[in-house]
Design a protein around this motif. Structure first.
Motif, PDB file in Angstrom:
ATOM      1  N   MET A  62      28.157 -12.793  16.459  1.00 34.20           N
ATOM      2  CA  MET A  62      27.116 -11.863  16.884  1.00 34.20           C
ATOM      3  C   MET A  62      26.492 -12.393  18.172  1.00 34.20           C
ATOM      4  SD  MET A  62      27.523  -9.625  14.620  1.00 34.20           S
ATOM      5  CE  MET A  62      26.189  -8.492  15.035  1.00 34.20           C
ATOM      6  N   LYS A  63      26.087 -11.493  19.022  1.00 38.10           N
ATOM      7  CA  LYS A  63      25.623 -11.881  20.358  1.00 38.10           C
ATOM      8  C   LYS A  63      24.500 -12.909  20.305  1.00 38.10           C
ATOM      9  CE  LYS A  63      24.288  -9.877  24.790  1.00 38.10           C
ATOM     10  NZ  LYS A  63      23.999  -8.619  25.527  1.00 38.10           N
ATOM     11  N   ASP A  64      23.593 -12.775  19.330  1.00 37.10           N
ATOM     12  CA  ASP A  64      22.450 -13.688  19.264  1.00 37.10           C
ATOM     13  C   ASP A  64      22.741 -14.931  18.407  1.00 37.10           C
ATOM     14  OD1 ASP A  64      22.578 -12.399  16.877  1.00 37.10           O
ATOM     15  OD2 ASP A  64      20.466 -11.795  16.790  1.00 37.10           O
ATOM     16  N   ASP A  65      23.959 -15.057  17.905  1.00 31.31           N
ATOM     17  CA  ASP A  65      24.330 -16.215  17.098  1.00 31.31           C
ATOM     18  C   ASP A  65      24.857 -17.319  18.012  1.00 31.31           C
ATOM     19  OD1 ASP A  65      25.113 -18.043  15.220  1.00 31.31           O
ATOM     20  OD2 ASP A  65      26.822 -16.877  14.469  1.00 31.31           O
ATOM     21  N   LEU A  66      23.934 -17.981  18.684  1.00 28.53           N
ATOM     22  CA  LEU A  66      24.315 -19.033  19.623  1.00 28.53           C
ATOM     23  C   LEU A  66      24.657 -20.333  18.908  1.00 28.53           C
ATOM     24  CD1 LEU A  66      21.683 -18.396  22.442  1.00 28.53           C
ATOM     25  CD2 LEU A  66      23.994 -17.469  22.209  1.00 28.53           C
ATOM     26  N   GLU A  67      24.162 -20.495  17.683  1.00 30.86           N
ATOM     27  CA  GLU A  67      24.447 -21.713  16.930  1.00 30.86           C
ATOM     28  C   GLU A  67      25.941 -21.830  16.620  1.00 30.86           C
ATOM     29  OE1 GLU A  67      23.298 -23.871  12.679  1.00 30.86           O
ATOM     30  OE2 GLU A  67      22.158 -22.120  13.364  1.00 30.86           O
ATOM     31  N   LYS A 117      28.662 -24.670  18.006  1.00 29.33           N
ATOM     32  CA  LYS A 117      29.538 -25.446  17.119  1.00 29.33           C
ATOM     33  C   LYS A 117      30.997 -25.294  17.541  1.00 29.33           C
ATOM     34  CE  LYS A 117      26.718 -25.331  12.891  1.00 29.33           C
ATOM     35  NZ  LYS A 117      26.632 -24.785  11.512  1.00 29.33           N
ATOM     36  N   PHE A 118      31.388 -24.069  17.857  1.00 29.36           N
ATOM     37  CA  PHE A 118      32.761 -23.801  18.285  1.00 29.36           C
ATOM     38  C   PHE A 118      33.073 -24.546  19.575  1.00 29.36           C
ATOM     39  CE2 PHE A 118      35.856 -20.935  20.489  1.00 29.36           C
ATOM     40  CZ  PHE A 118      36.909 -21.076  19.594  1.00 29.36           C
ATOM     41  N   GLN A 119      32.150 -24.493  20.535  1.00 27.63           N
ATOM     42  CA  GLN A 119      32.346 -25.184  21.815  1.00 27.63           C
ATOM     43  C   GLN A 119      32.485 -26.694  21.602  1.00 27.63           C
ATOM     44  OE1 GLN A 119      28.785 -23.655  23.665  1.00 27.63           O
ATOM     45  NE2 GLN A 119      29.938 -22.254  24.982  1.00 27.63           N
ATOM     46  N   GLN A 120      31.658 -27.245  20.723  1.00 27.33           N
ATOM     47  CA  GLN A 120      31.712 -28.683  20.469  1.00 27.33           C
ATOM     48  C   GLN A 120      33.047 -29.090  19.845  1.00 27.33           C
ATOM     49  OE1 GLN A 120      28.286 -29.320  17.994  1.00 27.33           O
ATOM     50  NE2 GLN A 120      26.862 -29.467  19.724  1.00 27.33           N
ATOM     51  N   LEU A 132      38.205 -18.758  23.754  1.00 28.21           N
ATOM     52  CA  LEU A 132      37.363 -17.611  24.085  1.00 28.21           C
ATOM     53  C   LEU A 132      36.341 -17.344  22.992  1.00 28.21           C
ATOM     54  CD1 LEU A 132      40.276 -15.220  25.151  1.00 28.21           C
ATOM     55  CD2 LEU A 132      38.923 -16.667  26.671  1.00 28.21           C
ATOM     56  N   HIS A 133      35.283 -16.610  23.363  1.00 28.38           N
ATOM     57  CA  HIS A 133      34.375 -16.077  22.350  1.00 28.38           C
ATOM     58  C   HIS A 133      34.097 -14.614  22.670  1.00 28.38           C
ATOM     59  CE1 HIS A 133      30.447 -16.151  24.663  1.00 28.38           C
ATOM     60  NE2 HIS A 133      31.130 -17.011  25.386  1.00 28.38           N
TER      61      HIS A 133
END
Length: 348
Positions: free
Chosen positions: A211-216, A220-223, A239-240
């Motif tokens: 979801m767009k506002d789910d930055l958490e 985690k994915f980026q890490q 990608l996201h």
């Protein structure tokens, strides 16, 4: 048919540009008959015709020409590509007020006529779509040249710390690799606007749907991508995607936005789902998912069930009759408009 239509237009555009840039070393127009030279087409992953690709310093640019197929439009595109991608600042105050929502690369040089700046200029010509490039010279840049000419990266975010390039400024490969690493994020966002461009890179997708506002979840994915998959860069695109905007691809894997965050691989033939987002932080789990794509295991298991080595003693091997979900980012049949992402009917 479209190749035949473009041929005289392309040739006339080359004549127009030749008059403006008579030096052969400045602009070269070339054409390839991909029926006769299929090896060249294969090397550059050309699968639709005609395709117009731009090369700089022997490197193929990611973004191909998608403008109007007219003499004027093609000539204007070349003129734009010949324009200086580096903005020269006249006061260091301009540096402090740069747009911090963008990625900025700033070069401080004693003089413009130098090997250091020429390297910087070559890199900027290649990566100007990904970063904003600025430069300062002489007395203006002196305060920032306490140890000689230097290049710094200003990442997005008002409080993000600057990063300094520490290698040789005359080594193009080193400067380019460092700058590309800073300008092109490891995990990029896929949208309907850039989906065609990402598809043309020819690499499968590892996608986080969130979801767009789910930055958490995104963080985690980026890490984990950085931790587990940095060695796979160049074999798969990380990608996201916004779950709401990409409902159709989610439907292909029998998911909805309510199921997000979801991780999947799109191989352009099929889509494969990562078993459980909560397993993301298990050491090596995400990497194994990608390795199973490369080895063919994901495709094989969708058709024939788990490999014998993955089945517990006494557990029967399931023979799956169904195929994995089809790619939702697949290329459509060649046409004047070439690729497009598959969208739901109300989005077309």
């Amino acid at each position: 048919r479209f190749s035949q239509m473009l041929h005289p237009i392309f040739e006339e555009a080359s004549n127009v540009i030749k008059e403006e840039y008579p030096d052969k070393n400045q602009v070269v127009f070339a054409r390839v008959d991909c029926d006769q030279h299929s090896d060249i087409a294969q090397r550059y992953r050309i699968s639709k015709y005609p395709t117009l690709k731009l090369f700089r310093n022997g490197m193929m640019m990611k973004r191909e020409y998608r403008g109007q197929r007219s003499v004027t439009a093609i000539a204007d595109y070349i003129r734009q590509q010949k324009s200086n991608p580096i903005r020269e600042v006249q006061d260091l105050e301009e540096i402090s007020s740069v747009d911090r929502s963008r990625r900025n690369i700033v070069g401080y040089f004693e003089q413009k006529d130098s090997d250091n700046y020429r390297t910087f200029e070559r890199v900027a010509n290649i990566l100007h779509d990904d970063c904003v490039f600025l430069s300062a010279f002489g007395a203006i840049s002196k305060a920032e040249r306490f140890s000689g000419d230097n290049i710094i990266y200003k990442p997005p975010g008002e409080n993000a710390p600057d990063m300094v390039y520490l290698g040789s400024l005359t080594n193009f490969d080193l400067v380019y690799a460092w700058t590309q690493d800073k300008c092109v994020p490891l995990v990029r966002e896929i949208t309907f606007e850039n989906g065609e461009e990402l598809t043309e890179e020819g690499l499968p997708f590892l996608i986080l749907f969130h979801m767009k506002d789910d930055l958490e979840s995104l963080e985690k994915f980026q890490q984990e991508v950085a931790r587990q998959l940095i060695g796979e860069k160049g074999t798969i695109n990380f990608l996201h995607a916004d779950c709401d905007k990409f409902r159709h691809p989610l439907l292909h894997i029998q998911k909805t936005p309510a199921d997000c965050p979801v991780i999947a691989i799109d191989s352009f033939r099929h889509m494969y789902v990562f078993p459980d987002f909560s397993d993301l932080s298990i050491p090596g789990k995400l990497k194994q998912f990608v390795l199973d794509l490369h080895s063919g295991k994901l495709h094989r298991e969708f058709h024939h069930g788990p490999d014998p080595t993955d089945v517990a003693p006494g557990q029967p091997i399931q023979d799956l009759a169904s195929s994995p979900p089809e790619s939702s980012f697949q290329k459509l049949a060649p046409s004047e408009h070439r690729y497009t992402l598959l969208r739901e009917k109300d989005e077309l």
